[in-house]
Enzyme design. Structure first.
Site, PDB file in Angstrom:
ATOM      1  N   ASP A   1      10.927  -1.140  15.637  1.00 49.62           N
ATOM      2  CA  ASP A   1      10.444  -0.672  14.726  1.00 49.62           C
ATOM      3  C   ASP A   1       9.460   0.507  15.064  1.00 49.62           C
ATOM      4  O   ASP A   1       8.245   0.249  14.773  1.00 49.62           O
ATOM      5  CB  ASP A   1       9.873  -1.514  13.627  1.00 49.62           C
ATOM      6  CG  ASP A   1       9.429  -0.924  12.231  1.00 49.62           C
ATOM      7  OD1 ASP A   1      10.110   0.024  12.078  1.00 49.62           O
ATOM      8  OD2 ASP A   1       8.852  -1.208  11.494  1.00 49.62           O
TER       9      ASP A   1
ATOM     10  N   ASP B   1       6.021 -11.941  10.122  1.00 50.62           N
ATOM     11  CA  ASP B   1       5.337 -10.624  10.640  1.00 50.62           C
ATOM     12  C   ASP B   1       4.002 -11.233  10.299  1.00 50.62           C
ATOM     13  O   ASP B   1       3.289 -11.542  11.303  1.00 50.62           O
ATOM     14  CB  ASP B   1       5.971  -9.398   9.797  1.00 50.62           C
ATOM     15  CG  ASP B   1       5.006  -8.255  10.196  1.00 50.62           C
ATOM     16  OD1 ASP B   1       4.398  -8.367  11.159  1.00 50.62           O
ATOM     17  OD2 ASP B   1       5.178  -7.211   9.607  1.00 50.62           O
TER      18      ASP B   1
ATOM     19  N   ARG C   1       0.693  -1.121   0.142  1.00 48.38           N
ATOM     20  CA  ARG C   1      -0.003   0.034   0.054  1.00 48.38           C
ATOM     21  C   ARG C   1       1.037   1.198   0.188  1.00 48.38           C
ATOM     22  O   ARG C   1       1.890   1.160   0.405  1.00 48.38           O
ATOM     23  CB  ARG C   1      -0.611  -0.047   1.051  1.00 48.38           C
ATOM     24  CG  ARG C   1      -0.168  -0.173   2.521  1.00 48.38           C
ATOM     25  CD  ARG C   1      -1.092  -0.156   3.694  1.00 48.38           C
ATOM     26  NE  ARG C   1      -0.144  -0.007   5.056  1.00 48.38           N
ATOM     27  CZ  ARG C   1      -0.697   0.576   6.055  1.00 48.38           C
ATOM     28  NH1 ARG C   1      -2.018   1.179   6.198  1.00 48.38           N
ATOM     29  NH2 ARG C   1       0.195   0.557   7.240  1.00 48.38           N
TER      30      ARG C   1
ATOM     31  N   SER D   1       4.928  -1.846  14.202  1.00 48.92           N
ATOM     32  CA  SER D   1       3.472  -0.784  14.276  1.00 48.92           C
ATOM     33  C   SER D   1       3.173  -0.761  12.892  1.00 48.92           C
ATOM     34  O   SER D   1       3.788  -1.095  11.861  1.00 48.92           O
ATOM     35  CB  SER D   1       3.913   0.248  14.973  1.00 48.92           C
ATOM     36  OG  SER D   1       4.653   1.263  14.102  1.00 48.92           O
TER      37      SER D   1
ATOM     38  N   GLU E   1      12.478  -9.603   6.326  1.00 47.17           N
ATOM     39  CA  GLU E   1      10.989  -9.679   7.163  1.00 47.17           C
ATOM     40  C   GLU E   1      10.023 -10.213   6.225  1.00 47.17           C
ATOM     41  O   GLU E   1       9.735  -9.773   4.936  1.00 47.17           O
ATOM     42  CB  GLU E   1      10.794  -8.321   7.691  1.00 47.17           C
ATOM     43  CG  GLU E   1       9.450  -8.486   8.680  1.00 47.17           C
ATOM     44  CD  GLU E   1       9.246  -7.218   9.341  1.00 47.17           C
ATOM     45  OE1 GLU E   1       8.154  -6.853   9.560  1.00 47.17           O
ATOM     46  OE2 GLU E   1      10.178  -6.416   9.488  1.00 47.17           O
TER      47      GLU E   1
ATOM     48  N   ILE F   1       0.974   2.332  10.703  1.00 48.29           N
ATOM     49  CA  ILE F   1       1.210   3.721  10.680  1.00 48.29           C
ATOM     50  C   ILE F   1       0.296   4.373  11.638  1.00 48.29           C
ATOM     51  O   ILE F   1      -0.729   4.486  11.326  1.00 48.29           O
ATOM     52  CB  ILE F   1       0.766   4.409   9.271  1.00 48.29           C
ATOM     53  CG1 ILE F   1       1.731   3.701   8.197  1.00 48.29           C
ATOM     54  CG2 ILE F   1       1.040   5.824   9.355  1.00 48.29           C
ATOM     55  CD1 ILE F   1       3.294   4.061   8.252  1.00 48.29           C
TER      56      ILE F   1
ATOM     57  N   ASP G   1      12.199  -5.679   4.518  1.00 47.59           N
ATOM     58  CA  ASP G   1      10.585  -6.055   4.479  1.00 47.59           C
ATOM     59  C   ASP G   1      10.040  -6.106   3.122  1.00 47.59           C
ATOM     60  O   ASP G   1       9.910  -5.140   2.609  1.00 47.59           O
ATOM     61  CB  ASP G   1       9.946  -5.034   5.462  1.00 47.59           C
ATOM     62  CG  ASP G   1       8.627  -5.436   5.960  1.00 47.59           C
ATOM     63  OD1 ASP G   1       8.227  -6.572   5.592  1.00 47.59           O
ATOM     64  OD2 ASP G   1       7.934  -4.916   6.635  1.00 47.59           O
TER      65      ASP G   1
ATOM     66  N   LYS H   1       3.077  -7.039  16.552  1.00 47.87           N
ATOM     67  CA  LYS H   1       2.609  -5.711  16.368  1.00 47.87           C
ATOM     68  C   LYS H   1       1.088  -5.838  17.190  1.00 47.87           C
ATOM     69  O   LYS H   1       0.360  -6.857  17.147  1.00 47.87           O
ATOM     70  CB  LYS H   1       2.372  -5.213  15.130  1.00 47.87           C
ATOM     71  CG  LYS H   1       3.510  -5.396  14.212  1.00 47.87           C
ATOM     72  CD  LYS H   1       3.199  -4.977  12.791  1.00 47.87           C
ATOM     73  CE  LYS H   1       4.492  -4.722  11.983  1.00 47.87           C
ATOM     74  NZ  LYS H   1       4.142  -4.594  10.537  1.00 47.87           N
TER      75      LYS H   1
ATOM     76  N   ASP I   1       9.246   4.185  14.099  1.00 46.18           N
ATOM     77  CA  ASP I   1       9.320   5.188  13.467  1.00 46.18           C
ATOM     78  C   ASP I   1       8.321   6.142  12.875  1.00 46.18           C
ATOM     79  O   ASP I   1       8.291   7.191  12.549  1.00 46.18           O
ATOM     80  CB  ASP I   1      10.414   5.254  12.307  1.00 46.18           C
ATOM     81  CG  ASP I   1       9.908   4.046  11.284  1.00 46.18           C
ATOM     82  OD1 ASP I   1       9.137   3.426  11.585  1.00 46.18           O
ATOM     83  OD2 ASP I   1      10.300   3.989  10.251  1.00 46.18           O
TER      84      ASP I   1
ATOM     85  N   LYS J   1      15.260  -0.030   7.873  1.00 47.39           N
ATOM     86  CA  LYS J   1      14.322  -0.932   7.488  1.00 47.39           C
ATOM     87  C   LYS J   1      13.763  -0.649   6.030  1.00 47.39           C
ATOM     88  O   LYS J   1      13.225   0.351   5.682  1.00 47.39           O
ATOM     89  CB  LYS J   1      13.133  -0.992   8.213  1.00 47.39           C
ATOM     90  CG  LYS J   1      12.312  -2.098   8.049  1.00 47.39           C
ATOM     91  CD  LYS J   1      11.116  -2.214   9.178  1.00 47.39           C
ATOM     92  CE  LYS J   1       9.995  -3.277   8.608  1.00 47.39           C
ATOM     93  NZ  LYS J   1       8.853  -3.295   9.835  1.00 47.39           N
TER      94      LYS J   1
ATOM     95  N   LYS K   1      11.940  -1.115   2.479  1.00 44.43           N
ATOM     96  CA  LYS K   1      10.771  -1.901   1.910  1.00 44.43           C
ATOM     97  C   LYS K   1      11.182  -2.110   0.468  1.00 44.43           C
ATOM     98  O   LYS K   1      11.989  -1.637  -0.366  1.00 44.43           O
ATOM     99  CB  LYS K   1       9.811  -0.834   1.841  1.00 44.43           C
ATOM    100  CG  LYS K   1       9.380  -0.660   3.070  1.00 44.43           C
ATOM    101  CD  LYS K   1       8.395  -1.688   4.026  1.00 44.43           C
ATOM    102  CE  LYS K   1       7.904  -1.080   5.157  1.00 44.43           C
ATOM    103  NZ  LYS K   1       7.218  -2.479   5.884  1.00 44.43           N
TER     104      LYS K   1
END
Length: 373
Positions: A321, A244, A24, A296, A219, A298, A191, A268, A323, A160, A162
């Site tokens: 994680d 995850d 996304r 987490s 991940e 967003i 990730d 999470k 941020d 991290k 993506k």
């Protein structure tokens, strides 16, 4: 100490830069804020962002579960009977882990305030300081390398990154560009957000190993339900593999751990259904000798504060994680955790230490249904 009211609000905070993953793109952090008020005046806070592509939860479903299920279930109940309340919450509705997490946060906040302790101390108190990574969104190799360098210059030493959105060859070029830009000055973890197939994941990770890109971990390389594929990747590369999206509940964790399908687990709160269930996963993983990260969605600083308190309280949580609040255009929370570049500390207040939520960003939850139409 009894619950006298449970209220919900809709919050929306723009991100200063779009957040892009294989699943996304996010430009606004939307969330449902929960306020639990007790008969002695103590107020507990929680939040739950909608993450349709991971948890299946929407703004409307979160608000509905809290208002129509948890509010009548919990109003009048005693906070001191926490284990019974968490059992009621877990049994009352199937799924809806984000809504459960928001209520769980608020109840933990109330209980720790009643005890007069910061929540991380109330939960175990293993650490009083942690360090977060910073996420590099999916873009061109050149953009990602420039972003990575900027984050390093801003005081972060774990990135991290993506990947998994398009061709694996492009992902490898992304990592090469980042490593060339930042040198050996930081850890890089990847990730893929379920973006690779098992065999191509093994091929890509092996190539990165051969290139000496020095990846700390990868991940969720494969689809969440594909534990055989996850195990195949884990067994055929040297780089540690982290589960995850494959792990929501303690039952998911048990299957991953018993089959040795991953080397690490990312917990999470929005997947687990809150701190109470997250503690079970962390403890189970420790019994298998498997370390955990806490991450987490967003979220605003409210949800991240709860996650950080949980993470700091547990010996077996060794990676963080957190941020997301640093990606927002504004901080809507007065109090809560304190950022000093990558370092996170806790204020001296009890519970979550949240003093106030900026009302300019909060709206009546009726607006949720207008937003989602």
């Amino acid at each position: 100490m009894k619950i006298v009211s449970i209220d919900t609000y809709y919050g929306a905070v723009p991100l200063h830069t779009p957040f892009k993953t294989a699943l996304r793109t996010v430009t606004v952090a939307e969330t449902v804020i929960v306020k639990v008020t007790c008969d002695n005046g103590i107020i507990g806070w929680g939040e739950a962002p909608p993450t349709h592509v991971i948890t299946g939860d929407s703004l409307a479903s979160i608000e509905s579960a809290i208002t129509n299920v948890f509010k009548p279930l919990l109003t009048g109940e005693s906070i001191t009977e926490r284990d019974r309340l968490f059992a009621l919450i877990n049994k009352a509705i199937v799924g809806n882990t984000s809504a459960k997490a928001a209520i769980d946060m608020a109840l933990h906040d109330c209980a720790a305030q009643q005890a007069g302790l910061p929540l991380h101390v109330f939960l175990g108190g293993y650490r009083d300081e942690i360090e977060t990574d910073y996420t590099v969104s999916v873009n061109t190799p050149e953009e990602m390398a420039a972003d990575a360098k900027a984050y390093i210059n801003n005081g972060f030493n774990v990135l991290k990154v993506k990947v998994g959105k398009d061709q694996i060859s492009t992902d490898i070029e992304r990592i090469k560009a980042i490593r060339e830009k930042v040198g050996d000055s930081c850890l890089i973890r990847l990730d893929a957000n379920q973006g690779w197939r098992p065999k191509e994941a093994v091929s890509a990770i092996r190539k990165m190993e051969d290139l000496g890109l020095d990846i700390e971990l990868v991940e969720q390389p494969v689809l969440a339900h594909d534990l055989k594929g996850l195990k195949y990747v884990t067994e055929n590369v040297d780089t540690p593999i982290m589960a995850d999206e494959s792990v929501f509940s303690i039952y998911d964790a048990r299957e991953v751990l018993e089959t040795a399908s991953a080397d690490l687990i990312n917990i999470k709160l929005m997947k687990a259904g809150g701190i109470h269930q997250a503690m079970k996963i962390a403890n189970l993983a420790e019994s298998f000798g498997v370390e955990c990260m806490v991450g987490s969605m967003i979220e605003t600083k409210l949800g991240i504060t709860a996650a950080a308190h949980f993470a700091a309280s547990q010996k077996n949580v060794t990676r963080y994680d957190f941020d997301a609040p640093l990606m927002l255009a504004d901080d809507i929370v007065s109090g809560g955790i304190i950022y000093n570049e990558r370092k996170i500390t806790f204020n001296s207040g009890s519970g979550l230490g949240v003093k106030e939520i900026d009302g300019n960003y909060l709206h009546d939850t009726k607006s949720i249904y207008a937003v989602e139409k």
